[in-house]
Design a protein around this motif. Structure first.
Motif, PDB file in Angstrom:
ATOM      1  N   ALA A 272       0.816  -1.217   0.000  1.00  0.00           N
ATOM      2  CA  ALA A 272       0.000   0.000   0.000  1.00  0.00           C
ATOM      3  C   ALA A 272       0.850   1.267   0.000  1.00  0.00           C
ATOM      4  O   ALA A 272       0.304   2.379  -0.035  1.00  0.00           O
ATOM      5  N   GLY A 273       2.186   1.121   0.079  1.00  0.00           N
ATOM      6  CA  GLY A 273       3.075   2.279   0.061  1.00  0.00           C
ATOM      7  C   GLY A 273       3.126   3.051   1.366  1.00  0.00           C
ATOM      8  O   GLY A 273       3.467   4.234   1.384  1.00  0.00           O
ATOM      9  N   ASP A 274       2.830   2.408   2.498  1.00  0.00           N
ATOM     10  CA  ASP A 274       2.787   3.068   3.801  1.00  0.00           C
ATOM     11  C   ASP A 274       4.066   2.768   4.578  1.00  0.00           C
ATOM     12  O   ASP A 274       4.137   1.818   5.359  1.00  0.00           O
ATOM     13  N   LYS A 275       5.109   3.598   4.397  1.00  0.00           N
ATOM     14  CA  LYS A 275       6.407   3.373   5.028  1.00  0.00           C
ATOM     15  C   LYS A 275       6.336   3.495   6.541  1.00  0.00           C
ATOM     16  O   LYS A 275       6.984   2.740   7.277  1.00  0.00           O
ATOM     17  N   SER A 276       5.584   4.459   7.037  1.00  0.00           N
ATOM     18  CA  SER A 276       5.483   4.665   8.479  1.00  0.00           C
ATOM     19  C   SER A 276       4.917   3.433   9.175  1.00  0.00           C
ATOM     20  O   SER A 276       5.397   3.030  10.238  1.00  0.00           O
ATOM     21  N   ARG A 277       3.922   2.816   8.549  1.00  0.00           N
ATOM     22  CA  ARG A 277       3.318   1.629   9.161  1.00  0.00           C
ATOM     23  C   ARG A 277       4.305   0.450   9.144  1.00  0.00           C
ATOM     24  O   ARG A 277       4.351  -0.327  10.092  1.00  0.00           O
ATOM     25  N   VAL A 278       5.095   0.315   8.091  1.00  0.00           N
ATOM     26  CA  VAL A 278       6.127  -0.721   8.043  1.00  0.00           C
ATOM     27  C   VAL A 278       7.061  -0.576   9.245  1.00  0.00           C
ATOM     28  O   VAL A 278       7.389  -1.554   9.929  1.00  0.00           O
ATOM     29  N   THR A 279       7.480   0.661   9.510  1.00  0.00           N
ATOM     30  CA  THR A 279       8.394   0.930  10.629  1.00  0.00           C
ATOM     31  C   THR A 279       7.764   0.573  11.968  1.00  0.00           C
ATOM     32  O   THR A 279       8.377  -0.109  12.802  1.00  0.00           O
ATOM     33  N   GLN A 280       6.549   1.040  12.195  1.00  0.00           N
ATOM     34  CA  GLN A 280       5.895   0.824  13.487  1.00  0.00           C
ATOM     35  C   GLN A 280       5.623  -0.660  13.741  1.00  0.00           C
ATOM     36  O   GLN A 280       5.795  -1.152  14.866  1.00  0.00           O
TER      37      GLN A 280
ATOM     38  N   GLN B   9       7.324  -2.734  17.002  1.00  0.00           N
ATOM     39  CA  GLN B   9       6.492  -3.393  18.011  1.00  0.00           C
ATOM     40  C   GLN B   9       6.711  -4.902  18.010  1.00  0.00           C
ATOM     41  O   GLN B   9       6.591  -5.557  19.041  1.00  0.00           O
ATOM     42  N   GLY B  10       7.068  -5.445  16.840  1.00  0.00           N
ATOM     43  CA  GLY B  10       7.426  -6.858  16.774  1.00  0.00           C
ATOM     44  C   GLY B  10       8.648  -7.170  17.628  1.00  0.00           C
ATOM     45  O   GLY B  10       8.724  -8.224  18.275  1.00  0.00           O
ATOM     46  N   LEU B  11       9.610  -6.242  17.668  1.00  0.00           N
ATOM     47  CA  LEU B  11      10.797  -6.425  18.499  1.00  0.00           C
ATOM     48  C   LEU B  11      10.435  -6.399  19.986  1.00  0.00           C
ATOM     49  O   LEU B  11      10.985  -7.167  20.786  1.00  0.00           O
ATOM     50  N   TRP B  12       9.503  -5.522  20.359  1.00  0.00           N
ATOM     51  CA  TRP B  12       9.069  -5.484  21.753  1.00  0.00           C
ATOM     52  C   TRP B  12       8.372  -6.791  22.156  1.00  0.00           C
ATOM     53  O   TRP B  12       8.580  -7.303  23.258  1.00  0.00           O
ATOM     54  N   ILE B  13       7.560  -7.311  21.274  1.00  0.00           N
ATOM     55  CA  ILE B  13       6.902  -8.596  21.551  1.00  0.00           C
ATOM     56  C   ILE B  13       7.947  -9.691  21.725  1.00  0.00           C
ATOM     57  O   ILE B  13       7.820 -10.572  22.591  1.00  0.00           O
ATOM     58  N   SER B  14       9.022  -9.633  20.952  1.00  0.00           N
ATOM     59  CA  SER B  14      10.103 -10.624  21.059  1.00  0.00           C
ATOM     60  C   SER B  14      10.745 -10.590  22.439  1.00  0.00           C
ATOM     61  O   SER B  14      11.059 -11.642  23.022  1.00  0.00           O
ATOM     62  N   VAL B  15      10.964  -9.389  22.960  1.00  0.00           N
ATOM     63  CA  VAL B  15      11.572  -9.251  24.286  1.00  0.00           C
ATOM     64  C   VAL B  15      10.687  -9.905  25.351  1.00  0.00           C
ATOM     65  O   VAL B  15      11.156 -10.682  26.197  1.00  0.00           O
ATOM     66  N   VAL B  16       9.397  -9.587  25.319  1.00  0.00           N
ATOM     67  CA  VAL B  16       8.473 -10.113  26.329  1.00  0.00           C
ATOM     68  C   VAL B  16       8.366 -11.636  26.231  1.00  0.00           C
ATOM     69  O   VAL B  16       8.384 -12.353  27.246  1.00  0.00           O
ATOM     70  N   LEU B  17       8.260 -12.155  25.013  1.00  0.00           N
ATOM     71  CA  LEU B  17       8.154 -13.602  24.831  1.00  0.00           C
ATOM     72  C   LEU B  17       9.403 -14.317  25.333  1.00  0.00           C
ATOM     73  O   LEU B  17       9.320 -15.384  25.956  1.00  0.00           O
TER      74      LEU B  17
ATOM     75  N   ILE C  78      16.057   3.771   5.467  1.00  0.00           N
ATOM     76  CA  ILE C  78      15.047   4.840   5.469  1.00  0.00           C
ATOM     77  C   ILE C  78      13.871   4.549   6.402  1.00  0.00           C
ATOM     78  O   ILE C  78      13.142   5.462   6.796  1.00  0.00           O
ATOM     79  N   TYR C  79      13.701   3.272   6.782  1.00  0.00           N
ATOM     80  CA  TYR C  79      12.586   2.944   7.668  1.00  0.00           C
ATOM     81  C   TYR C  79      12.882   3.307   9.128  1.00  0.00           C
ATOM     82  O   TYR C  79      11.949   3.370   9.944  1.00  0.00           O
ATOM     83  N   GLY C  80      14.150   3.525   9.472  1.00  0.00           N
ATOM     84  CA  GLY C  80      14.499   3.957  10.826  1.00  0.00           C
ATOM     85  C   GLY C  80      13.997   3.011  11.904  1.00  0.00           C
ATOM     86  O   GLY C  80      13.464   3.462  12.936  1.00  0.00           O
ATOM     87  N   ILE C  81      14.191   1.728  11.697  1.00  0.00           N
ATOM     88  CA  ILE C  81      13.630   0.730  12.609  1.00  0.00           C
ATOM     89  C   ILE C  81      14.148   0.893  14.032  1.00  0.00           C
ATOM     90  O   ILE C  81      13.394   0.738  15.008  1.00  0.00           O
ATOM     91  N   PHE C  82      15.440   1.237  14.184  1.00  0.00           N
ATOM     92  CA  PHE C  82      16.041   1.259  15.514  1.00  0.00           C
ATOM     93  C   PHE C  82      16.033   2.644  16.153  1.00  0.00           C
ATOM     94  O   PHE C  82      16.669   2.870  17.179  1.00  0.00           O
ATOM     95  N   GLN C  83      15.315   3.567  15.552  1.00  0.00           N
ATOM     96  CA  GLN C  83      15.126   4.881  16.147  1.00  0.00           C
ATOM     97  C   GLN C  83      13.842   4.883  16.980  1.00  0.00           C
ATOM     98  O   GLN C  83      12.856   4.257  16.607  1.00  0.00           O
ATOM     99  N   ALA C  84      13.870   5.587  18.085  1.00  0.00           N
ATOM    100  CA  ALA C  84      12.691   5.721  18.950  1.00  0.00           C
ATOM    101  C   ALA C  84      12.106   4.351  19.324  1.00  0.00           C
ATOM    102  O   ALA C  84      10.890   4.177  19.347  1.00  0.00           O
ATOM    103  N   LEU C  85      12.989   3.420  19.630  1.00  0.00           N
ATOM    104  CA  LEU C  85      12.526   2.079  20.007  1.00  0.00           C
ATOM    105  C   LEU C  85      11.736   2.092  21.314  1.00  0.00           C
ATOM    106  O   LEU C  85      10.967   1.174  21.588  1.00  0.00           O
TER     107      LEU C  85
END
Length: 466
Positions: free
Chosen positions: A84-92, A96-104, A225-232
């Motif tokens: 759908a061309g939504d870069k911001s949603r890809v990042t978010q 959040q997937g990384l946070w779920i990984s930590v908890v699991l 460009i997705y800035g995955i590790f920013q504002a984690l």
């Protein structure tokens, strides 16, 4: 649509599918080779170690794959957002997937550390449980990086950049194999750590995969460009809920499927050490072959998800059928190879010249034949499940899987193995019956969802309060 246009579209879909599938399949095969190498080294350490180590390994991987599947929900959501061309949603979604990984990981580590108590309750000998615990106490430190790698892999695959996954997986698999021999068998002056050495190498390999892919994402221009590790530190409860709504049924379905094989392994242990050792050989062989449709299913989820994001329902349906045909075809070729070379395959795990292994060989050969035929239907059910995940349909397949694997597969296997006296072969026949029924059920579900009206509904389906 003309027949020429249809052929062109199918050829294009096959090409794009293989572009994703080949790296993802290669990565899965590389990862499975690790388990294969573990089993080979366990076999060199003796039948007792092979039985206990194999039991520990499959138990650990069952729990790990269940947790991993809960974050696999990142894949279809990232693919749809990318389509759908939504870069911001890809990042978010990825963050959040990384946070779920930590908890699991935090929740799973103490469970793995006490699995020896469960083994004793399920009828395993104290020696088997003790040896298994040596492996598990070290292996548990690889849980978080394994989950984190799955999230990052879902990102790069979802945006059609899957090739680095293959390179990283192969590189760390070579490290793992070398470590198995150096630390497991104590070669070239290294200490002979046995199962502890195998577990340590595996944990280090998981960390290597995760950190390597993270560094690649930070370096690659199109991924940076997705800035995955920013504002984690920013947690988005709505997206976490969305991921769990989609991923939790996948995790439960994986637990159901792997649970079938895990329970069968415990039942094999009740039949004797030689039968359990033969089962581990056959199981590790089929696990390697299973990585092909598993990797293909990941590619299928991405392709179907991307088309779903573009609201191209006809293309999503075509991608699904292409993947299932290729999944069945690839596993048919592998089944033929197993039927032609059974002793050569078994000889990779045990010394066929040693008279002490004669019984294990005679038990393993018929098991391997049954498993090879079962892999064909396994190829269909795995890719069909990938299609359903791409359509973000996970709850109904979870229920269908439970009925197939446990209702039909485990029940028929127990009856054939214990009541009809077929032993380990009967248990393997039961597993194959469960996989066959699952493949039929998943195809039925896909065909039901393939109508334009129902696919349109799936486009707007979402978790409550999202």
């Amino acid at each position: 649509m003309s027949s020429h246009t249809l052929r062109f579209n199918i050829q294009t879909e096959i090409k794009e599918f293989l572009k994703l599938a080949i790296p993802l399949v290669s990565a899965q095969l590389a990862q499975s080779v690790t388990g294969f190498a573990d089993t080979v080294v366990m076999g060199r350490l003796g039948q007792e170690t092979l039985a206990a180590g194999g039991l520990a390994s499959i138990t650990f991987m069952t729990l790990l794959n269940t947790a991993t599947s809960m974050v696999v929900g990142v894949s279809p959501l990232v693919a749809a957002a990318y389509g759908a061309g939504d870069k911001s949603r890809v990042t978010q979604i990825t963050r959040q997937g990384l946070w779920i990984s930590v908890v699991l990981a935090i929740a799973l580590m103490p469970i793995v550390g006490h699995l020896d108590l469960l083994m004793l309750q399920l009828g395993q000998t104290s020696r088997t449980a003790a040896l298994a615990n040596e492996y598990l106490d070290v292996a548990l430190w690889g849980i978080f990086p394994a989950l984190g790698f799955t999230v990052l892999r879902s990102l790069v695959a979802g945006v059609s950049q899957a090739r680095p996954v293959m390179v990283i997986a192969i590189a760390w698999t070579l490290f793992d194999i070398a470590g198995n021999y150096l630390l497991g068998l104590g070669m070239f002056g290294f200490p002979r750590l046995g199962l502890v050495g195998l577990a340590l190498t595996s944990a280090l390999s998981f960390w290597g995969r995760f950190l390597s892919l993270a560094v690649y994402i930070l370096w690659h221009k199109q991924l940076r460009i997705y800035g995955i590790f920013q504002a984690l530190h920013q947690i988005k409860p709505r997206i976490i809920w969305e991921l769990l709504w989609l991923g939790a049924p996948i995790g439960i379905a994986t637990a159901i499927e792997y649970g079938l094989f895990n329970i069968v392994t415990f039942l094999m242990g009740m039949l004797g050490t030689e039968i359990l050792a033969a089962h581990q050989i056959v199981l590790q062989t089929t696990v390697v072959f299973y990585m092909v449709p598993l990797g293909m299913s990941y590619a299928t989820t991405v392709r179907v998800g991307q088309w779903l994001g573009q609201h191209n329902l006809k293309a999503a349906k075509r991608a699904g059928y292409v993947s299932m045909v290729l999944g069945a075809g690839s596993m048919t070729l592998m089944a033929i190879a197993v039927l032609i070379f059974p002793q050569q395959i078994i000889g990779l795990f045990i010394d066929l010249r040693d008279p002490a292994n004669a019984n294990v060989l005679s038990i393993a050969v018929p098991m391997l034949f049954v498993a090879a035929l079962g892999e064909i239907v396994d190829g269909v059910q795995r890719t069909a499940n990938g299609v359903l995940q791409g359509l973000q349909d996970t709850r109904v397949p979870m229920l269908l899987g439970f009925l197939a694997y446990w209702g039909a597969g485990l029940t028929s296997g127990y009856l054939l193995g214990f009541q009809f006296g077929l032993g380990g072969v009967g248990l393997w026949i039961g597993q194959s019956i469960g996989l066959a029924i699952a493949s039929i059920a998943f195809i039925w579900r896909f065909r039901k969802l393939s109508s334009r009206k129902q696919l349109q509904y799936s486009l707007c389906s979402c978790p409550p309060n999202s």
